[in-house]
Design a protein around this motif. Sequence first.
Motif, PDB file in Angstrom:
ATOM      1  N   GLN A  66      25.246 -19.804   1.098  1.00  0.00           N
ATOM      2  CA  GLN A  66      23.899 -19.364   1.500  1.00  0.00           C
ATOM      3  C   GLN A  66      23.831 -19.114   3.001  1.00  0.00           C
ATOM      4  O   GLN A  66      23.195 -18.175   3.460  1.00  0.00           O
ATOM      5  CB  GLN A  66      22.868 -20.412   1.057  1.00  0.00           C
ATOM      6  CG  GLN A  66      22.682 -20.399  -0.462  1.00  0.00           C
ATOM      7  CD  GLN A  66      22.015 -21.645  -1.010  1.00  0.00           C
ATOM      8  OE1 GLN A  66      21.698 -22.573  -0.262  1.00  0.00           O
ATOM      9  NE2 GLN A  66      21.810 -21.684  -2.320  1.00  0.00           N
TER      10      GLN A  66
ATOM     11  N   LEU B 218      26.656 -15.881   3.525  1.00  0.00           N
ATOM     12  CA  LEU B 218      26.654 -14.637   2.742  1.00  0.00           C
ATOM     13  C   LEU B 218      25.250 -14.115   2.484  1.00  0.00           C
ATOM     14  O   LEU B 218      25.078 -13.108   1.789  1.00  0.00           O
ATOM     15  CB  LEU B 218      27.387 -14.849   1.403  1.00  0.00           C
ATOM     16  CG  LEU B 218      28.828 -15.407   1.526  1.00  0.00           C
ATOM     17  CD1 LEU B 218      29.434 -15.613   0.150  1.00  0.00           C
ATOM     18  CD2 LEU B 218      29.691 -14.462   2.354  1.00  0.00           C
TER      19      LEU B 218
ATOM     20  N   VAL C 196      22.888 -15.250   0.615  1.00  0.00           N
ATOM     21  CA  VAL C 196      22.500 -15.285  -0.800  1.00  0.00           C
ATOM     22  C   VAL C 196      21.645 -16.537  -1.035  1.00  0.00           C
ATOM     23  O   VAL C 196      21.689 -17.472  -0.238  1.00  0.00           O
ATOM     24  CB  VAL C 196      23.755 -15.342  -1.713  1.00  0.00           C
ATOM     25  CG1 VAL C 196      24.462 -14.012  -1.753  1.00  0.00           C
ATOM     26  CG2 VAL C 196      24.710 -16.436  -1.239  1.00  0.00           C
ATOM     27  N   THR C 197      20.896 -16.513  -2.127  1.00  0.00           N
ATOM     28  CA  THR C 197      20.016 -17.665  -2.369  1.00  0.00           C
ATOM     29  C   THR C 197      20.277 -18.323  -3.726  1.00  0.00           C
ATOM     30  O   THR C 197      19.753 -19.391  -4.001  1.00  0.00           O
ATOM     31  CB  THR C 197      18.533 -17.225  -2.320  1.00  0.00           C
ATOM     32  OG1 THR C 197      18.389 -16.081  -3.164  1.00  0.00           O
ATOM     33  CG2 THR C 197      18.089 -16.868  -0.910  1.00  0.00           C
ATOM     34  N   ASP C 198      21.093 -17.668  -4.565  1.00  0.00           N
ATOM     35  CA  ASP C 198      21.341 -18.237  -5.900  1.00  0.00           C
ATOM     36  C   ASP C 198      22.037 -19.585  -5.813  1.00  0.00           C
ATOM     37  O   ASP C 198      22.658 -19.902  -4.800  1.00  0.00           O
ATOM     38  CB  ASP C 198      22.261 -17.289  -6.696  1.00  0.00           C
ATOM     39  CG  ASP C 198      21.502 -16.072  -7.173  1.00  0.00           C
ATOM     40  OD1 ASP C 198      20.273 -16.163  -7.270  1.00  0.00           O
ATOM     41  OD2 ASP C 198      22.146 -15.040  -7.420  1.00  0.00           O
TER      42      ASP C 198
ATOM     43  N   LYS D 111      25.829 -19.681 -10.347  1.00  0.00           N
ATOM     44  CA  LYS D 111      25.576 -18.251 -10.507  1.00  0.00           C
ATOM     45  C   LYS D 111      26.411 -17.436  -9.496  1.00  0.00           C
ATOM     46  O   LYS D 111      26.887 -16.341  -9.796  1.00  0.00           O
ATOM     47  CB  LYS D 111      24.087 -17.994 -10.265  1.00  0.00           C
ATOM     48  CG  LYS D 111      23.600 -16.770 -10.927  1.00  0.00           C
ATOM     49  CD  LYS D 111      22.148 -16.862 -11.278  1.00  0.00           C
ATOM     50  CE  LYS D 111      21.711 -15.462 -11.706  1.00  0.00           C
ATOM     51  NZ  LYS D 111      20.352 -15.194 -11.320  1.00  0.00           N
ATOM     52  N   LEU D 112      26.558 -18.018  -8.321  1.00  0.00           N
ATOM     53  CA  LEU D 112      27.218 -17.282  -7.230  1.00  0.00           C
ATOM     54  C   LEU D 112      28.731 -17.236  -7.341  1.00  0.00           C
ATOM     55  O   LEU D 112      29.376 -16.269  -6.945  1.00  0.00           O
ATOM     56  CB  LEU D 112      26.954 -18.025  -5.907  1.00  0.00           C
ATOM     57  CG  LEU D 112      25.692 -17.753  -5.158  1.00  0.00           C
ATOM     58  CD1 LEU D 112      25.619 -18.685  -3.971  1.00  0.00           C
ATOM     59  CD2 LEU D 112      25.727 -16.302  -4.693  1.00  0.00           C
TER      60      LEU D 112
ATOM     61  N   ARG E 298      32.085 -14.415  -7.661  1.00  0.00           N
ATOM     62  CA  ARG E 298      31.690 -13.000  -7.435  1.00  0.00           C
ATOM     63  C   ARG E 298      32.173 -12.553  -6.075  1.00  0.00           C
ATOM     64  O   ARG E 298      31.913 -13.223  -5.077  1.00  0.00           O
ATOM     65  CB  ARG E 298      30.150 -12.892  -7.450  1.00  0.00           C
ATOM     66  CG  ARG E 298      29.618 -12.748  -8.825  1.00  0.00           C
ATOM     67  CD  ARG E 298      28.110 -12.596  -8.919  1.00  0.00           C
ATOM     68  NE  ARG E 298      27.354 -12.397  -7.710  1.00  0.00           N
ATOM     69  CZ  ARG E 298      26.140 -12.908  -7.525  1.00  0.00           C
ATOM     70  NH1 ARG E 298      25.595 -13.662  -8.441  1.00  0.00           N
ATOM     71  NH2 ARG E 298      25.469 -12.666  -6.424  1.00  0.00           N
TER      72      ARG E 298
ATOM     73  N   LEU F  75      31.993 -10.573  -2.745  1.00  0.00           N
ATOM     74  CA  LEU F  75      30.957  -9.944  -1.914  1.00  0.00           C
ATOM     75  C   LEU F  75      31.630  -9.433  -0.654  1.00  0.00           C
ATOM     76  O   LEU F  75      32.769  -9.819  -0.356  1.00  0.00           O
ATOM     77  CB  LEU F  75      29.890 -10.981  -1.531  1.00  0.00           C
ATOM     78  CG  LEU F  75      29.101 -11.605  -2.690  1.00  0.00           C
ATOM     79  CD1 LEU F  75      28.289 -12.797  -2.196  1.00  0.00           C
ATOM     80  CD2 LEU F  75      28.173 -10.571  -3.310  1.00  0.00           C
TER      81      LEU F  75
ATOM     82  N   TYR G  59      31.765  -9.344   3.416  1.00  0.00           N
ATOM     83  CA  TYR G  59      31.317 -10.068   4.612  1.00  0.00           C
ATOM     84  C   TYR G  59      31.561  -9.151   5.796  1.00  0.00           C
ATOM     85  O   TYR G  59      32.657  -8.597   5.954  1.00  0.00           O
ATOM     86  CB  TYR G  59      32.106 -11.380   4.764  1.00  0.00           C
ATOM     87  CG  TYR G  59      31.667 -12.177   5.971  1.00  0.00           C
ATOM     88  CD1 TYR G  59      30.594 -13.054   5.896  1.00  0.00           C
ATOM     89  CD2 TYR G  59      32.318 -12.043   7.199  1.00  0.00           C
ATOM     90  CE1 TYR G  59      30.165 -13.780   7.004  1.00  0.00           C
ATOM     91  CE2 TYR G  59      31.899 -12.763   8.312  1.00  0.00           C
ATOM     92  CZ  TYR G  59      30.827 -13.628   8.203  1.00  0.00           C
ATOM     93  OH  TYR G  59      30.410 -14.337   9.305  1.00  0.00           O
TER      94      TYR G  59
END
Length: 278
Positions: A215, A218, A220-222, A226-227, A230, A232, A234
């Motif tokens: 969080q 990256l 993200v808030t999940d 869930k995260l 995956r 992503l 950067y």
Amino acid sequence: MPPEQIVALLQWYADMGVDVAIADEPLDRFAESAQAPLASPPMRSVPEADAARRAPAAAAQPRMASPAPTMLTTSPDAVELAAREQARSARTLDELRDLLERFDGCALKATANRLVFADGAPDAKVMFVGEAPGRDEDIQGRPFVGRSGQLLDRMLTAIGLDRTKAYIANVVPWRPPGNRDPTPQETTICRPFIERQIELVAPKVLVCLGARSAQALLGVTDGILKLRGRWLDYDLAGQRIRAIATLHPAYLLRQPVQKRLAWRDFRAIRTAIEQDMS
Ligand code: URA
């Protein structure tokens, strides 16, 4: 108090995670709150409040556990800005470490034993970032050396890595007292330093260990389940590198059945490193 009661009290503190003393003198918060007026104090304008914080009369206010000087006189936004400017000025990892050693903007420094900057190879292709040091790390000054660190080492070995081929750091480089979670403000203040550290290491693959690391870095808030797994992007100083979040080793120690998910993530990390080499 009889010795057995003292032992029982200390044991209770330890069970509650209270394992550091943050001031030399005990402070009776119950007596303080009994004296405090029930009604809220009148609102003051910001300059007035700032002046009150700086004035010697501040001694009349409840004593705090000696926070770092800048925290007394500077707003959180100004501390964050100072952190960002200082972090940006570091040209090498050694300079960044020196800056952090001298940085007084994060109150965690006052309660931690030492800075836990990093471990591993600064020229590594893969960088792992945890949340914050725990007790063992705070004693030794190296990230991930306690039980979760030993598990991390075994996970690295499983994909052909070790600390000579990986770089390891934390979002927050000082141990929060009693291993509590860092507050959002502490994370915000420390974030520019870890972002600069990532820039200076310039890994090809960034691995966030746990939700709080993902969080913070990256955006993200999940939740982590869930995260995780995956890929992503950067943004590393205008260049995109691959980033992935996985389960924190401390979580895996509590939930060993989830190791199969972490194993999947670690195999994906191995593949990404191999792809980068080919
Ligand atoms: N947990 C973390 O997130 N970092 C460490 O260094 C140790 C435990």
